[in-house]
Scaffold this motif. Structure first.
Motif, PDB file in Angstrom:
ATOM      1  N   LYS A 194      -0.565  -5.723   7.395  1.00  0.00           N
ATOM      2  CA  LYS A 194       0.873  -5.756   7.165  1.00  0.00           C
ATOM      3  C   LYS A 194       1.295  -7.160   6.787  1.00  0.00           C
ATOM      4  N   ASP A 232      -3.196   4.079   1.585  1.00  0.00           N
ATOM      5  CA  ASP A 232      -1.772   4.246   1.340  1.00  0.00           C
ATOM      6  C   ASP A 232      -1.140   2.859   1.374  1.00  0.00           C
ATOM      7  N   ASN A 234       2.378   1.220   1.724  1.00  0.00           N
ATOM      8  CA  ASN A 234       3.735   1.591   2.136  1.00  0.00           C
ATOM      9  C   ASN A 234       4.649   0.372   2.102  1.00  0.00           C
ATOM     10  N   TYR A 236       8.392  -1.137   3.093  1.00  0.00           N
ATOM     11  CA  TYR A 236       9.452  -0.866   4.061  1.00  0.00           C
ATOM     12  C   TYR A 236      10.589  -1.881   3.956  1.00  0.00           C
ATOM     13  N   GLN A 239      12.833  -0.204   9.089  1.00  0.00           N
ATOM     14  CA  GLN A 239      11.956   0.929   9.384  1.00  0.00           C
ATOM     15  C   GLN A 239      12.009   2.009   8.293  1.00  0.00           C
ATOM     16  N   THR A 240      12.749   1.743   7.235  1.00  0.00           N
ATOM     17  CA  THR A 240      12.896   2.733   6.165  1.00  0.00           C
ATOM     18  C   THR A 240      11.819   2.523   5.103  1.00  0.00           C
ATOM     19  N   MET A 241      11.045   3.578   4.821  1.00  0.00           N
ATOM     20  CA  MET A 241      10.032   3.481   3.776  1.00  0.00           C
ATOM     21  C   MET A 241      10.702   3.595   2.411  1.00  0.00           C
ATOM     22  N   SER A 244       5.818   4.735  -1.322  1.00  0.00           N
ATOM     23  CA  SER A 244       4.436   4.851  -0.869  1.00  0.00           C
ATOM     24  C   SER A 244       3.557   5.070  -2.083  1.00  0.00           C
TER      25      SER A 244
END
Length: 379
Positions: A194, A232, A234, A236, A239-241, A244
């Motif tokens: 991350k 994958d 992702n 963000y 907390q909203t994706m 992807s």
């Protein structure tokens, strides 16, 4: 910009926040006016391309005034050279081009000042009456005077545009990803890797190994190690994706990228694809993330990257992609002239895969690369 858009603006018979009319090209002693107008348009508050339409006489009911024989007329290269000579802050200059439009015997020019996130544009040294460090903009149909700076709220808007604060979270994410050096690794990021943007840590990107995905594509066989690992990717905001993407690790982990998109070309009246290809489009989220992950700081990564990109088409825009597909459909009968000097890697047998199909896809990808070069040369 297209002809109907410009005609619609002319028919309004008034100037506006991103367009201006000139009866003729700027005289040689009016270079300061030209530069000032370009800067104002580049800093327009409408957040879009702006136009200086040359060849429209607003004092004569916005009638045409052909520029065919105008001795002060400039083309794109001359205008770019004019801008390049000026001292802009940070060396960042407006992007300009000149487009000519025919209306019967009449010809007009449109100076297009292309939209940019690099606002505000301003000089660090004066050019004649255009002042250094003054920030000019355009409000409604009026430019900031040369001896003044724009109002503070308008200046703030232009800086917010540069930092992406006027954009949606996904648009801001795409802006921030263009600066990979400003991203940091989160602690304790194993097994999920991350990263966060240094100035706005609520924007994060993570890669998660997806054990359920397994498959081979033709471009994998151009690598030393053909076995992929699928991920994958992702993106963000808090907390909203936001998005992807499918990612893959190539050549034993030496290179990582989002997987390219797939399109195809039909050579018959049927709608199935006779030729398929993998591609990126510049400024798409896939291509921006692709650039984000490529560090080019090691020979192994560079080799894997270069081998991958030899198999992938990269288009400037989706429009260019569609025009290229039409070009290929009309010229695929000349395929033999592109067959020379195509190198094919070794294709080892993989259980469950038709290797001949993968070979054909690879071979076609090399032909399409050559056709894309020719397509661009004749545009």
């Amino acid at each position: 910009m297209n002809k109907s858009e410009i005609l619609d603006l002319i028919l309004l018979k008034q100037e506006g926040s991103y367009w201006d009319f000139k009866r003729e090209w700027y005289f040689q002693d009016k270079k300061a006016d030209l530069l000032h107008d370009i800067i104002c348009m580049a800093n327009n508050l409408s957040n879009r391309d702006a136009y200086i339409i040359v060849g429209v006489d607003e004092e004569n009911d916005y009638s045409f005034s052909s520029v065919k024989s105008d001795p002060n007329r400039k083309n794109t290269q001359q205008l770019v050279d004019f801008i390049r000579e000026k001292h802009f802050a940070g060396g960042i200059r407006p992007i300009v081009s000149v487009e000519s439009l025919d209306f019967g015997e009449i010809e007009i020019d449109v100076i297009v000042i292309h939209n940019s996130d690099a606002t505000p544009f301003y000089l660090t040294e004066n050019f004649q009456s255009v002042m250094p460090n003054n920030i000019y903009t355009r409000v409604m149909d009026s430019n900031t005077p040369k001896n003044k700076s724009a109002d503070l709220p308008h200046i703030e808007t232009l800086w917010k545009k540069r930092f992406g604060l006027l954009s949606s979270p996904l648009e801001r994410m795409m802006i921030y990803l263009k600066n990979p050096d400003l991203w940091k690794n989160s602690p304790n990021d194993y097994p999920t890797k991350k990263q966060y943007y240094r100035f706005f840590p609520e924007f994060t990107i993570e890669t998660v190994h997806n054990e359920s995905k397994n498959g081979y594509q033709y471009y994998l066989f151009n690598q030393t190690d053909i076995h992929p690992r699928w991920y994958d990717i992702n993106l963000y905001y808090h907390q909203t994706m936001l998005a992807s993407l499918e990612g893959l690790s190539l050549d034993g982990g030496r290179y990582f990228t989002p997987s390219p998109k797939t399109d195809g070309i039909s050579l018959t009246q049927y709608h199935h694809w006779d030729i398929s290809f993998k591609y990126y489009i510049k400024d798409s989220i896939e291509y921006i993330v692709h650039k984000f992950y490529y560090n080019s700081d090691g020979d192994d990564e560079t080799i894997a990257h270069d081998r991958f990109m030899k198999c992938i088409l990269v288009f400037e825009t989706n429009t260019e992609k569609e025009e290229f597909k039409h070009f290929v459909a009309n010229n695929w009968g000349n395929k033999p002239k592109y067959n020379k000097n195509i190198w094919m890697p070794y294709f080892r047998k993989i259980e469950g895969y038709n290797i001949e199909v993968l070979k054909e896809e690879f071979f076609n990808s090399q032909i399409l690369q050559k056709m894309l070069v020719e397509f661009r040369n004749i545009k």
